[in-house]
Structure formats: C-alpha cells, structure tokens
Design an enzyme around this catalytic site. Structure first.
Site, mmCIF file in Angstrom:
data_model
loop_
_atom_site.group_PDB
_atom_site.id
_atom_site.type_symbol
_atom_site.label_atom_id
_atom_site.label_comp_id
_atom_site.label_asym_id
_atom_site.label_seq_id
_atom_site.Cartn_x
_atom_site.Cartn_y
_atom_site.Cartn_z
ATOM 1 N N GLU A 1 -115.716 58.394 10.330
ATOM 2 C CA GLU A 1 -115.384 58.569 11.759
ATOM 3 C C GLU A 1 -114.845 59.973 12.015
ATOM 4 O O GLU A 1 -115.055 60.543 13.092
ATOM 5 C CB GLU A 1 -114.360 57.518 12.206
ATOM 6 C CG GLU A 1 -114.884 56.084 12.228
ATOM 7 C CD GLU A 1 -115.775 55.772 13.436
ATOM 8 O OE1 GLU A 1 -116.062 56.675 14.250
ATOM 9 O OE2 GLU A 1 -116.205 54.601 13.553
ATOM 10 N N GLU B 1 -115.515 53.102 29.501
ATOM 11 C CA GLU B 1 -116.891 53.341 29.066
ATOM 12 C C GLU B 1 -117.884 53.123 30.198
ATOM 13 O O GLU B 1 -118.934 52.498 30.020
ATOM 14 C CB GLU B 1 -117.210 52.418 27.869
ATOM 15 C CG GLU B 1 -118.223 53.007 26.911
ATOM 16 C CD GLU B 1 -118.280 52.259 25.585
ATOM 17 O OE1 GLU B 1 -117.228 52.030 24.972
ATOM 18 O OE2 GLU B 1 -119.397 51.915 25.184
ATOM 19 N N HIS C 1 -124.382 49.657 13.164
ATOM 20 C CA HIS C 1 -124.175 48.221 13.409
ATOM 21 C C HIS C 1 -125.311 47.404 12.798
ATOM 22 O O HIS C 1 -125.089 46.315 12.256
ATOM 23 C CB HIS C 1 -124.062 47.941 14.910
ATOM 24 C CG HIS C 1 -122.773 48.442 15.506
ATOM 25 N ND1 HIS C 1 -122.635 48.800 16.815
ATOM 26 C CD2 HIS C 1 -121.558 48.667 14.941
ATOM 27 C CE1 HIS C 1 -121.390 49.215 17.045
ATOM 28 N NE2 HIS C 1 -120.726 49.148 15.916
HETATM 29 N N1 GLY Z 1 -114.506 52.762 18.665
HETATM 30 C C1 GLY Z 1 -115.126 53.307 19.789
HETATM 31 C C2 GLY Z 1 -114.286 53.271 21.009
HETATM 32 O O1 GLY Z 1 -113.087 53.105 20.913
HETATM 33 O O2 GLY Z 1 -114.792 53.417 22.077
#
Ligand code: GLY
Length: 375
Positions: free
Chosen positions: A191, A243, A264
């Site tokens: 990450e 998001e 995924h």
């Molecule tokens: N792990 C991706 C996010 O927090 O959007």
C-alpha cells in the site's frame, strides 16, 4: 507536511485531517501516554476492542486508561473472523450491559480487521459514538485506520455492510512494528508503494534508494514512508470522503483502489490466503501493464512498477490456478457495484491517476500474460 511535537524523549508527528469531523493522526514511538488526549474530555467509559492475539499489548493500553476511565476490554477473534455480524452483536450486547452512552468512547487495537469491526460497532452504537484507532500493522496504519471506512463481511462478500465513520483520533505507535512478522511488514509496503505511484513519487525514491531501510521498523526511512503514505490518504479522503468522485479528471477516493480490482480477484482466487498488500503489488503491476498495452504509459513508468515493488520483496507475478477467464469473471462481478463496464484506476503519468473504463479485451489479455510471465 506535519507538525513535529515531543512526547517524552520521542518526537512525534501530528497530521491533521480536516473536513466535517476533523481529527489528528499521531505518528511516532512510545505514544500510549497521548491516548487520553485523543479520547478527550467528559468520557466515563472506554470500550477497548482488541485483536485477541494482542493480549499483552491490550493490557498495556488498558493500564494507561484505568484510573481515568472505566475500561471494558473485549478480545476479538483473529483477522477477518472479527468482521462478522455475530461478533458485532457480541460487542453491542457488552456495551448494552454496561450502559455505554454517547459520551463514551471505543478504542480499537489491532490490524485492519479490528479497526473495521471496531469502527463499525462505534458507528452503529447509539447511531454513532467516538472511536480512536490504534493500528498495530503497517497496512492498518497507512490505510484502514484513516479515512473512516468501517465494515463487516456477509456470506455474499467482504465489506458489504458498513458505514463511513471517521475516528476521533489515530495513534500510530511505530513500536508495534518492531514485533510484526517481516512478511506482514513487507505486505504493508504494497500500500505504501501504491501511494508513491498515485500521489507522492518521493515515496518511490525513498524505497528505491534504500529498500532495506524501508523494511526496517526502526529506521527513519520507514517512519517517513508511513508519514507520507498517511498524508496521501488524508489528502484523498478530505477531498472525497464518501468516494463520490474527484474533480478535474482525478478519480477522488477511488484512486486509493489503484491495483485493487485485480488484487481483489487474486485474493478471492486464493481463498484469501495471499496477504492483501501482496495482492495489491501484483494488481498494480497488472494495471501498469494494462496502461502500457493501451498506450497510456510508456516503458519507463511501467517498468518502474516492477522494480519498485520487487525491491522490497513484494511479488510482481501471478502463478496461481485461476486463469485469465476466471480472474476476468471475478473482476466483472466486482464491477457491478459501479456500473456495466470494467473500471480500473490507471496512471496517465506518475502521480496522475484517472479511470480507464471498458478497456480493450486484448489489452487485458496482454496485461494478464505479462503478470504470469514474471511469476
Ligand atoms: N482502502 C481504501 C479506502 O479507504 O478508500
């Protein structure tokens, strides 16, 4: 980037997360004495939800709280087993027995599964009580603990039930990394390196110039990588917490999913035996190859993906049983949550992410062949 502070003899950094529910992320060593400041005033009870294999560490955290608060310590099942409706219900029952009120606070101690479950319990109890996260893995420090995503799994899949619930504070005590198994630390770097490609190329320079230091939990290099990766995450979530999308072609929070569509699918193909950060590494190589095949990026940037992830010991190839059609089918199911086309975050250039929707099947095949060749 950060405000340096001093706690005892250890300096720490405080990264501020703005937005509607602002909070601080404190990064350093020997930080537990700072926990009450993050918990705040007017609190009677603290529910400490901790990963069951961290009994000793939970004891240390409890000792810093007892005397100031009534502490309810609840050990959780290990890993993803914590993220079930049954475990959440056990927590709700325990909070109910203690008459846990809206002015009380949940503290989580553990990896990403613990912060996900504990954050969800805090989000849902009385429609939301405050939560402070103490992530104990690199992956949880740079990803799960920051940004307010919480959730549990159901029979139909991972993270299908959850809420956005930002923490009241995050304490990243790097001492927890001293005893983290090396392979878990390396997986967390998946990450970190991803953050380098999508937003902060200095992360890549640090990793490439001294990969051993990047893997050393006591090195200033790893500390800087943690700070920089968290700053990347903060910048993205402050701009697009839920998001819903970015501006000017930037994918917003979805940019954090760079490499994750294939990751995924790979995780699912291995029955979640592969570590998430390892799958992210392979997934990032895949999208870099996809972008190369589509003529979006050139050889230099595509090849840099391979060398950066490989330099810290992350996998860059896929040799599992699932073939192209299998992985494509899994990715196609994933896509349903967003629309009718397969979507990938790709880079137009270093630190310039965008969405590539409906890629050419031949380019997907070329990218798949490339990750199987490097296995
Ligand atoms: N792990 C991706 C996010 O927090 O959007």
């Amino acid at each position: 980037m950060s405000e340096p502070i001093t706690a005892g003899t250890e300096s720490a950094a405080v990264l501020h997360v703005g937005g509607g529910s602002p909070y601080d992320v404190v990064i350093g060593r020997s930080l537990l004495e700072r926990l009450p400041a993050l918990i705040g005033d007017g609190v009677n009870q603290v529910a400490l939800l901790y990963a069951g294999d961290l009994e000793q560490q939970a004891q240390r955290v409890a000792e810093t709280l007892i005397g100031t608060y009534d502490v309810l310590a609840l050990g959780l099942p290990d890993g993803e087993n914590a993220k079930s409706a049954a475990v959440a219900n056990d927590c709700w029952e325990a909070l109910g027995e203690r008459n846990f009120t809206r002015s009380d606070v949940v503290v989580t101690l553990g990896g990403g599964a613990t912060t996900d479950l504990g954050g969800f319990v805090a989000a849902s109890w009385l429609r939301g009580v405050r939560v402070v996260h103490i992530p104990t893995t690199l992956l949880a420090m740079v990803d799960a603990a920051v940004g307010g995503k919480t959730g549990i799994n159901t029979g139909a899949g991972k993270n299908l039930v959850g809420a956005f619930h930002e923490p009241a504070g995050v304490l990243c005590d790097l001492e927890f990394l001293d005893t983290l198994p090396a392979e878990e630390l390396i997986a967390g770097l998946g990450e970190v390196v991803k953050c380098g490609f999508i937003a902060d190329p200095e992360i890549l320079s640090l990793v490439e110039s001294d990969p051993d230091a990047a893997r050393d939990p006591r090195s200033p290099v790893l500390r800087e990588l943690v700070e920089r990766s968290i700053q990347v995450k903060i910048d993205v979530v402050v701009a697009d917490l839920k998001e819903t999308g970015g501006v000017d072609g930037h994918p917003g929070r979805e940019a954090l999913n760079y490499g994750h569509t294939m990751a995924h699918a790979i995780e699912r193909a291995t029955g979640y035996a592969i570590r998430h950060g390892e799958a992210v590494s392979i997934g990032c190589i895949f999208v870099a190859e996809l972008a190369r095949a589509a003529g979006v990026i050139g050889d230099e940037l595509a090849d840099r993906h391979r060398s950066a992830f490989a330099s810290v010991g992350l996998p860059i190839g896929w040799s599992g049983d699932a073939g192209f059609e299998d992985l494509l089918a899994t990715m196609a199911v994933d896509k349903k949550s967003r629309g009718s086309q397969l979507r990938f975050v790709v880079l137009d250039d270093l630190a310039v992410p965008r969405i590539l929707a409906g890629p050419d099947q031949a380019h997907l095949r070329t990218a798949y062949d490339a990750i199987t060749r490097s296995a």
